[in-house]
Scaffold this motif. Sequence first.
Motif, PDB file in Angstrom:
ATOM      1  N   ALA A  74      -6.313   2.135  -1.285  1.00 49.27           N
ATOM      2  CA  ALA A  74      -7.635   1.553  -1.341  1.00 49.27           C
ATOM      3  C   ALA A  74      -7.697   2.178  -2.564  1.00 49.27           C
ATOM      4  N   THR A 103       0.863  -1.204  -0.240  1.00 50.29           N
ATOM      5  CA  THR A 103      -0.206   0.091  -0.336  1.00 50.29           C
ATOM      6  C   THR A 103       0.636   1.014   0.196  1.00 50.29           C
ATOM      7  N   THR A 150     -10.030   3.876   5.984  1.00 53.72           N
ATOM      8  CA  THR A 150     -10.434   3.762   4.678  1.00 53.72           C
ATOM      9  C   THR A 150     -11.581   2.951   3.678  1.00 53.72           C
ATOM     10  N   ARG A 202      -5.623   4.928   2.152  1.00 51.88           N
ATOM     11  CA  ARG A 202      -6.821   5.866   1.532  1.00 51.88           C
ATOM     12  C   ARG A 202      -6.952   5.669   0.259  1.00 51.88           C
TER      13      ARG A 202
END
Length: 422
Positions: A318, A9, A399, A315
């Motif tokens: 995601a 991520t 998130t 975030r």
Amino acid sequence: MSTLVIVGTHWGDEGKGKITNYLSADADVVVRYQGGANAGHTVVIGDKVYKLRLIPSGIFFPEKLCIIGNGVVVDPETLVEELDYLLGKGIDPSNLRVSSSAHLVMPYHIQLDVAEEERRGPNKIGTTLRGIGPAYMDKFARLGLRMADLIRPESFIAKLRRNLVEKNYLLERVYGVKGFELEEIAERYLGFAERLRPYIADTSLLINQAIDRGDKVLFEGAQGTLLDIDFGTYPYVTSSHPIAGGACVGAGVGPTRIDRVLGVVKAYTSRVGEGPFPTELFGEMGDWLRERGDEYGTVTRRPRRVGWLDAVILRYSARVSGLTHLAVTRVDTLSELESVKVAVAYEYRGQIIKDLPTDPETMAECRPVYEELPGWGPIRGSQVQPALQAYLDLIRRVTGVPVAMASIGQERTQTIMFEELF
Ligand code: IMP
């Protein structure tokens, strides 16, 4: 059918090796889809530590099919070394398949990577010097040599001859370094070809057949979202697509065949190389975290930059990868701390922003807005203390993505599953 893509991520080194290895136990096929020997995966099995750069971590399970997809750039020398390394440790790599369309990293790519970084001087990217950028440049310039060429000596030599004219010109006339001899490269590479021939296949076909059979297929991303060539902190990025979409083009499967996407996020953030890093920690705290987390490159041993968890980036990850689940790693590393911080927004020129700015200049000016939570102390068994639960809840709240697993140590057994992924 059941397919799962695993992505980092942040900037890589989130602990994907451990998570992939853990989930590989349930998979039938494990696929790498981008990057090359710039990646470094550490896998701990019992008291043994293994380090892999190209071969998917599923190789430790003899019955699994392990695939290096077309989106990977393969340094044949490293691959042969890695096969020997595994054989030397009593691990049988015969279930490995390498895409015939995967591009080759050639010696001149490595030399050009070094020369280009030197030329950039203070503006260097901080690459791993593995020839990754120059190999992808040749791929997109439609000059690249592929695994399929390697096993056709005549066409390999003809294409190599053509490429060397240009590469030697660049190396010698532009960068002032020594070029390469055709015969020397051809001999070495055709030697690698003999070793690698049994592994070369149409891997998109193999993967799609496996999905048709109902096999469980795991796609293992290397690096991380912010190193993506399109969605990362350009130009401080790698030259491939670590995001989930990369799995489709890098393995030859349609997007409709991907069921789930797992984002692997470390409980704090790290990055290697140059570029903005809003939650970076310096001084004593930074040094403590680097030592405590042993944040030194798997391949290069370069010290990594470290900082608090950046949930603004999370975030964003995601969003661009369509994450369906999260795996939070290195929870144990922070367990001594009295309190931990998570950046939930940025302050940029007096304004609060929640969406990651995509240009590095703006990002460099962002100051993190933290939420501070109490630390959770030592973790016993798979018990999730209320403070740790609050931390995981914060990640979910920021998130909108559920946390499916948490890693509390290097060992397989030090894993807490909240939800089955396959
Ligand atoms: P390259 O991939 O060698 O071209 O390097 C480009 C950027 O990606 C540099 O900042 C590297 O440090 C970073 N990078 C490449 N591979 C990895 C990885 O596996 N983990 C962390 N950073 C990486």
